[in-house]
Design an enzyme around this catalytic site. Structure first.
Site, PDB file in Angstrom:
ATOM      1  N   MET A 200       5.986  -6.592  -6.831  1.00  9.11           N
ATOM      2  CA  MET A 200       5.829  -6.235  -8.324  1.00  9.11           C
ATOM      3  C   MET A 200       7.265  -6.121  -9.010  1.00  9.11           C
ATOM      4  SD  MET A 200       2.415  -4.571  -9.249  1.00  9.11           S
ATOM      5  CE  MET A 200       2.816  -2.926  -9.188  1.00  9.11           C
ATOM      6  N   GLY A 201       8.195  -6.631  -7.796  1.00  4.23           N
ATOM      7  CA  GLY A 201       9.802  -6.417  -8.513  1.00  4.23           C
ATOM      8  C   GLY A 201       9.958  -4.969  -8.413  1.00  4.23           C
ATOM      9  N   ALA A 202      11.183  -4.393  -9.101  1.00  6.52           N
ATOM     10  CA  ALA A 202      11.964  -3.398  -8.898  1.00  6.52           C
ATOM     11  C   ALA A 202      12.167  -3.068  -7.498  1.00  6.52           C
ATOM     12  CB  ALA A 202      10.996  -2.182  -9.708  1.00  6.52           C
TER      13      ALA A 202
ATOM     14  N   HIS B  49      11.175  -3.070   0.146  1.00  2.87           N
ATOM     15  CA  HIS B  49      10.790  -4.403  -0.047  1.00  2.87           C
ATOM     16  C   HIS B  49      11.782  -5.463   0.879  1.00  2.87           C
ATOM     17  CE1 HIS B  49       9.438  -2.729  -4.036  1.00  2.87           C
ATOM     18  NE2 HIS B  49       8.585  -3.335  -3.708  1.00  2.87           N
TER      19      HIS B  49
ATOM     20  N   GLY C 257       3.735  -3.583   3.213  1.00  2.00           N
ATOM     21  CA  GLY C 257       4.344  -2.210   3.362  1.00  2.00           C
ATOM     22  C   GLY C 257       2.973  -1.511   3.852  1.00  2.00           C
ATOM     23  N   GLU C 258       3.276  -0.585   4.795  1.00  2.52           N
ATOM     24  CA  GLU C 258       2.357   0.574   5.290  1.00  2.52           C
ATOM     25  C   GLU C 258       2.314   1.510   4.253  1.00  2.52           C
ATOM     26  OE1 GLU C 258       3.012   1.642   9.235  1.00  2.52           O
ATOM     27  OE2 GLU C 258       1.915  -0.010  10.115  1.00  2.52           O
TER      28      GLU C 258
ATOM     29  N   GLN D 276      -4.052  -0.277   0.553  1.00  2.52           N
ATOM     30  CA  GLN D 276      -4.013  -1.622   0.139  1.00  2.52           C
ATOM     31  C   GLN D 276      -4.086  -2.611   1.217  1.00  2.52           C
ATOM     32  OE1 GLN D 276      -1.173  -3.107  -3.198  1.00  2.52           O
ATOM     33  NE2 GLN D 276       0.144  -3.364  -1.337  1.00  2.52           N
TER      34      GLN D 276
ATOM     35  N   SER E  69       9.631   4.076  -2.950  1.00  2.22           N
ATOM     36  CA  SER E  69       8.813   3.638  -4.188  1.00  2.22           C
ATOM     37  C   SER E  69       9.576   3.237  -5.295  1.00  2.22           C
ATOM     38  CB  SER E  69       7.652   4.556  -4.202  1.00  2.22           C
ATOM     39  OG  SER E  69       6.883   4.312  -5.352  1.00  2.22           O
TER      40      SER E  69
ATOM     41  N   ARG F 139       8.250   3.590  -8.298  1.00  2.00           N
ATOM     42  CA  ARG F 139       7.883   4.723  -9.033  1.00  2.00           C
ATOM     43  C   ARG F 139       8.602   6.180  -8.904  1.00  2.00           C
ATOM     44  NH1 ARG F 139       2.286   2.443  -8.634  1.00  2.00           N
ATOM     45  NH2 ARG F 139       1.837   1.727 -10.763  1.00  2.00           N
TER      46      ARG F 139
HETATM   47  O1  PAF Z   1       2.445  -3.452  -3.497  1.00  2.00           O
HETATM   48  C1  PAF Z   1       2.345  -4.117  -4.670  1.00  2.00           C
HETATM   49  O2  PAF Z   1       3.544  -4.317  -4.764  1.00  2.00           O
HETATM   50  C2  PAF Z   1       1.300  -5.016  -5.130  1.00  2.00           C
HETATM   51  O3  PAF Z   1       0.094  -4.173  -5.094  1.00  2.00           O
HETATM   52  C3  PAF Z   1       1.048  -6.360  -4.643  1.00  2.00           C
HETATM   53  C4  PAF Z   1       0.542  -6.254  -3.179  1.00  2.00           C
HETATM   54  C5  PAF Z   1       2.360  -7.179  -4.906  1.00  2.00           C
HETATM   55  C6  PAF Z   1      -0.056  -6.967  -5.662  1.00  2.00           C
HETATM   56  O4  PAF Z   1       0.304  -6.923  -6.797  1.00  2.00           O
END
Ligand code: PAF
Length: 283
Positions: A32-34, A39, A149-150, A155, A187, A189
């Site tokens: 989701m960027g940022a 990442h 990511g773990e 998720q 993160s 956030r």
């Molecule tokens: O982990 C995330 O960044 C999001 O939940 C994902 C997997 C890209 C789905 O929008």
């Protein structure tokens, strides 16, 4: 250094199909960027496992609740593109909301019980949103592998479930969490934390490690160890603890005793308005 950006499914598939015709394996990194080093570690893992890496950046509205941070979620496409290029990513897929959810879009993916506990209980609808967008991204890109990511352990379990249930032809690669020096999991956030809150946040990892040690010392008193862990987080300055539990690593069902099956500690705690998630292997 720059990276090619595509915004439509047709352009994404044209590039991935061209790589496949040349006999190359393709990895996908949905985000989701940022972007932060967590990442970029996914991108580097993709490079190890495949010949080409495509990352997506899409802040997915359907996985945010009505009182969550969708509108203020950090967005910086130019910065993200530069980071992806420097990490060796080959292509950025940055669709608009009209590409992902065109007028008339109506499908929602519900993966069942694994999505209803823990985060699912505190964020109703969250995992339907994640499952739906991830299913779309995987079928749009048709990559050979996809890296997640773990850090978001539930998720990852949800994504493994949907890929298995829907026979999606992609291998899911879970990548260990990247942490700051004090153990705080990276993160997007974390950017919301004040300097004081950031100090407190570093205690989360310490408390989880202490809780694991207690549970391993008294394998038949796992729930007591988790309750003590939750109290320790409140004493350290967290405002509340949504859950702190040791669970079966495959089913995410809570455990009261430790056996030989892989177990995982999961926790979400709040500081001010910020929810911090963490998890670690127990055995
Ligand atoms: O982990 C995330 O960044 C999001 O939940 C994902 C997997 C890209 C789905 O929008």
């Amino acid at each position: 250094m720059s990276i090619a950006i595509v915004r439509t499914v047709a352009d994404l598939r044209a590039q991935v199909d061209q790589w496949h015709r040349a006999g190359l394996r393709v990895a996908m990194v949905p985000t989701m960027g940022a972007l932060h080093d967590g990442h970029l570690t996914l991108v580097r893992r993709g490079r190890e496992r495949a010949d080409k890496v495509v990352a997506s950046v899409f802040v997915n509205p359907t996985q945010f609740g009505p009182n969550e941070d969708f509108t203020r979620y950090p967005r910086d496409e130019a910065g993200d593109a530069a980071k992806l290029a420097s990490a060796g990513c080959d292509l950025l897929f940055a669709p608009g909301v009209e590409v992902m959810y065109p007028t008339g879009f109506a499908t929602s993916i519900d993966v069942g019980p694994i999505a209803t506990r823990w985060e699912g209980a505190f964020r109703p609808g969250h995992f339907q949103g994640v499952a739906t967008v991830v299913t779309k991204l995987l079928s749009q890109a048709r990559a050979d592998i996809a890296c997640f990511g773990e850090k978001d352990f539930q998720q990852l379990a949800v994504i493994r479930q949907l890929v298995r249930d829907l026979d999606l032809p992609v291998a899911i690669e879970g990548v260990p969490t990247v942490r700051e020096a004090d153990g705080l999991a990276l993160s997007s956030r974390n950017a919301y934390l004040s300097a004081d809150q950031r100090q407190v946040a570093g205690q989360l990892n310490r408390v989880l490690r202490d809780t694991i040690t207690k549970a391993l010392t008294r394998p038949d008193a796992v729930e007591a160890a988790c309750q003590e862990g939750a109290s320790a987080l409140l004493a350290a300055g967290f405002a509340s603890v949504d859950y702190l539990a040791i669970v079966d690593a495959a089913t995410l069902e809570p455990l009261s005793t430790l056996g030989t099956a892989p177990a995982r500690i999961l926790c979400t705690a709040r500081i001010g308005g910020v929810r911090l998630l963490d998890n670690m292997p127990v055995v």
